[in-house]
Design an enzyme around this catalytic site. Sequence first.
Site, PDB file in Angstrom:
ATOM      1  N   GLU A 226       0.868  -1.167   0.000  1.00 47.63           N
ATOM      2  CA  GLU A 226       0.000   0.000   0.000  1.00 47.63           C
ATOM      3  C   GLU A 226       0.914   1.229   0.000  1.00 47.63           C
ATOM      4  O   GLU A 226       1.811   1.325   0.845  1.00 47.63           O
ATOM      5  CB  GLU A 226      -0.883  -0.001   1.259  1.00 47.63           C
ATOM      6  CG  GLU A 226      -1.842   1.161   1.253  1.00 47.63           C
ATOM      7  CD  GLU A 226      -2.765   1.215   2.473  1.00 47.63           C
ATOM      8  OE1 GLU A 226      -2.765   0.280   3.287  1.00 47.63           O
ATOM      9  OE2 GLU A 226      -3.462   2.236   2.588  1.00 47.63           O
TER      10      GLU A 226
ATOM     11  N   ARG B 164       5.544 -12.625   9.575  1.00 48.33           N
ATOM     12  CA  ARG B 164       6.235 -11.384   9.253  1.00 48.33           C
ATOM     13  C   ARG B 164       7.555 -11.299  10.006  1.00 48.33           C
ATOM     14  O   ARG B 164       7.770 -11.977  10.999  1.00 48.33           O
ATOM     15  CB  ARG B 164       5.360 -10.151   9.464  1.00 48.33           C
ATOM     16  CG  ARG B 164       4.741  -9.952  10.789  1.00 48.33           C
ATOM     17  CD  ARG B 164       4.064  -8.559  10.898  1.00 48.33           C
ATOM     18  NE  ARG B 164       3.071  -8.261   9.882  1.00 48.33           N
ATOM     19  CZ  ARG B 164       3.018  -7.114   9.181  1.00 48.33           C
ATOM     20  NH1 ARG B 164       3.887  -6.161   9.383  1.00 48.33           N
ATOM     21  NH2 ARG B 164       2.078  -6.914   8.307  1.00 48.33           N
TER      22      ARG B 164
ATOM     23  N   LYS C 284       4.449   0.735   9.517  1.00 46.60           N
ATOM     24  CA  LYS C 284       4.491   2.008   8.809  1.00 46.60           C
ATOM     25  C   LYS C 284       3.878   3.111   9.651  1.00 46.60           C
ATOM     26  O   LYS C 284       4.346   4.245   9.620  1.00 46.60           O
ATOM     27  CB  LYS C 284       3.757   1.889   7.477  1.00 46.60           C
ATOM     28  CG  LYS C 284       4.618   1.302   6.382  1.00 46.60           C
ATOM     29  CD  LYS C 284       3.933   1.393   5.037  1.00 46.60           C
ATOM     30  CE  LYS C 284       3.210   0.110   4.722  1.00 46.60           C
ATOM     31  NZ  LYS C 284       2.638   0.057   3.386  1.00 46.60           N
TER      32      LYS C 284
HETATM   33  P1  ATP Z   1       2.860  -2.352   8.058  1.00 43.86           P
HETATM   34  O1  ATP Z   1       2.124  -3.251   9.000  1.00 43.86           O
HETATM   35  O2  ATP Z   1       4.299  -2.170   8.361  1.00 43.86           O
HETATM   36  O3  ATP Z   1       2.170  -1.061   7.818  1.00 43.86           O
HETATM   37  P2  ATP Z   1       1.664  -3.553   5.847  1.00 43.86           P
HETATM   38  O4  ATP Z   1       1.529  -5.032   5.910  1.00 43.86           O
HETATM   39  O5  ATP Z   1       0.489  -2.726   6.113  1.00 43.86           O
HETATM   40  O6  ATP Z   1       2.896  -3.138   6.709  1.00 43.86           O
HETATM   41  P3  ATP Z   1       1.754  -3.404   3.026  1.00 43.86           P
HETATM   42  O7  ATP Z   1       2.163  -2.261   2.207  1.00 43.86           O
HETATM   43  O8  ATP Z   1       0.328  -3.786   3.043  1.00 43.86           O
HETATM   44  O9  ATP Z   1       2.258  -3.100   4.486  1.00 43.86           O
HETATM   45  O10 ATP Z   1       2.674  -4.665   2.733  1.00 43.86           O
HETATM   46  C1  ATP Z   1       3.057  -5.114   1.466  1.00 43.86           C
HETATM   47  C2  ATP Z   1       3.497  -6.535   1.585  1.00 43.86           C
HETATM   48  O11 ATP Z   1       4.598  -6.649   2.474  1.00 43.86           O
HETATM   49  C3  ATP Z   1       2.385  -7.391   2.152  1.00 43.86           C
HETATM   50  O12 ATP Z   1       2.319  -8.596   1.407  1.00 43.86           O
HETATM   51  C4  ATP Z   1       2.793  -7.630   3.566  1.00 43.86           C
HETATM   52  O13 ATP Z   1       2.300  -8.833   4.034  1.00 43.86           O
HETATM   53  C5  ATP Z   1       4.326  -7.612   3.465  1.00 43.86           C
HETATM   54  N1  ATP Z   1       4.917  -7.214   4.742  1.00 43.86           N
HETATM   55  C6  ATP Z   1       4.664  -6.106   5.449  1.00 43.86           C
HETATM   56  N2  ATP Z   1       5.347  -6.090   6.605  1.00 43.86           N
HETATM   57  C7  ATP Z   1       6.069  -7.238   6.624  1.00 43.86           C
HETATM   58  C8  ATP Z   1       6.985  -7.820   7.558  1.00 43.86           C
HETATM   59  N3  ATP Z   1       7.299  -7.217   8.706  1.00 43.86           N
HETATM   60  N4  ATP Z   1       7.532  -9.013   7.242  1.00 43.86           N
HETATM   61  C9  ATP Z   1       7.236  -9.611   6.083  1.00 43.86           C
HETATM   62  N5  ATP Z   1       6.391  -9.132   5.170  1.00 43.86           N
HETATM   63  C10 ATP Z   1       5.805  -7.960   5.424  1.00 43.86           C
HETATM   64 MG    MG Z   2      -1.289  -2.725   5.043  1.00 44.44          MG
END
Ligand code: ATP
Ligand code: MG
Length: 562
Positions: free
Chosen positions: A37, A261, A271
Amino acid sequence: MSTEEPTRPVDFIRAIINEDNASGKHAGRVHTRFPPEPNGYLHIGHAKSICLNFGIAREYGGKCNLRFDDTNPAKEEQEYVDSIMEDVRWLGFEWDELHYASDYFQQLYDWAVKLIKEGKAYVCDLTGDQVRETRGTLSEPGKNSPFRDRKPQENLELFEQMKAGKFADGARTLRAKIDMASPNFNLRDPVMYRILHAEHHRTGNQWCIYPMYDWTHGESDSLERITHSICTLEFENHRPLYDWYVEALGIFHPQQIEFARLNLTYMVMSKRKLLELVRDKHVTGWNDPRMPTIAGIRRRGYTPEAMRAFCAEIGVSKYDGVVEINVLENAVRADLNKRAPRVQAVLHPLKVVITNYPEGQVEMLDAVNNPEDPAAGTRQLPFSRELYVEQDDFREVPPKKFYRLTVGQEVRLRWGYLIRCTDVVKDPATGEVKELHCTYDPATRGGNAPDGRKVQGTIHWVSAEHALSAEVRLYDHLFKVPAPEDVPAGVDYKTNLNPESLVTLKDCKLEPSLAQAEPGTRFQFERVGYFCVDTVDSKPGKPVFNRTVSLRDSWQKIEKKG
Ligand code: ATP
Ligand code: MG
């Protein structure tokens, strides 16, 4: 696939793909995607997902898409889109297709209309609070919405009016008609669309209804004919809904696979929290070298090779855990050890006068650039009567086994001569050591005594007259405890910020060759650590250096002592 990454035993995701390939499920096709995102900068956790998705595509001769999951207009910006593309490329990957979920808004709308016509979705007038209140609990089913049995025709008209902007934000939603008694909350008539009169960074004001994550993700995967949709564990409970939507539409059915994760000690990795650190100015920006963002670690001097090696080393699993930050730092050390040229840099200078060295004489000494890499060649270091050494390399009252400078003891100057300290010159007022007087043995050029006498200690130095004065920034962990988010209720995790995460040294003395170092270049300051030329604040002829990582892990010692 480059050969630098170590081969690992097959993990559970690759095992699934191998099985699918063996059974011919997708005719041997492997197509993954990375779906961020664009609401912030990518962090090390995303690097794990990127290495996994793009890595799998590479290994299997498949494809990997970059898809911006941009269904949340209020939080998304072009700046983030640009940074994400830069970061993926920096990690060494290139997408096969570039997509935006917002490109599917019309298709998603048409599919919603189809579900309405088939009686599988309805417009609901309950407020957000009311939807929550009627959702039920773990032990009790939810209550059907009073609008659940609206006829398709009425639903269609209301949905069109929602789209046309007839209603205020939150006044109505479109919900899937699934099962208010399902043990899985995600199946209790989930919201598919919400009304949001907000400008979108790509579609502008074209839409005032926006699809929810679940009603976008699987459909986007399906449109792109993704075979394996890899996501993190928190989406495990969403998989039944993912499956329900693609089945209800009768479209291509990708397989969602969840993995744990990445969490790291001494870091936060969401984020939302990273945005907060930037907004509240606890760091200088998203690319502050202390940030776990890709932009931050890049500026700090981490290499894409080290990041890929780290991701390969930690592997993937189904169980949440926390990786020790020194696993990451060791990957950086291992990579830089192979590649970073060695240089001499004195961070806390102490003047040394070689009293028997002719005044005005300068000689050039050969120095090896990288003992790990003969191809890196040699360079010349100027040597003269006045030098700088580290304050720490001198002790008036030496502890046991102190092999460095102390009155009467002989020590080796790296690539130079053996010297012996004869006097200490102090400030008469404060007693502070101002400079050392030493003598050198002219027969020891290069560092060895012709008579074979043993000298244990070797220290680094620079010629005072030739030294480059430079700012050096010593970066350390952003948080001072291993689990910064582990705080009692009511306590802010930011109280765990490390007040010493940045120490700026304004007047370090570096060997003169560093004046020409290009921004981004990495070095080993011998005996001190790995450093790189800062890409933001360096000026031509006036570099600023960032400490990438120390030579050894000093925190483990601290923890053991503590
Ligand atoms: P955050 O929780 O840090 O805001 P998010 O999951 O909302 O992260 P996205 O932009 O939706 O962030 O993530 C893009 C991809 O990266 C998704 O497939 C998500 O599962 C993966 N991802 C995000 N954080 C991690 C992490 N700590 N370890 C592994 N994969 C991750
Ligand atoms: Mg997200």
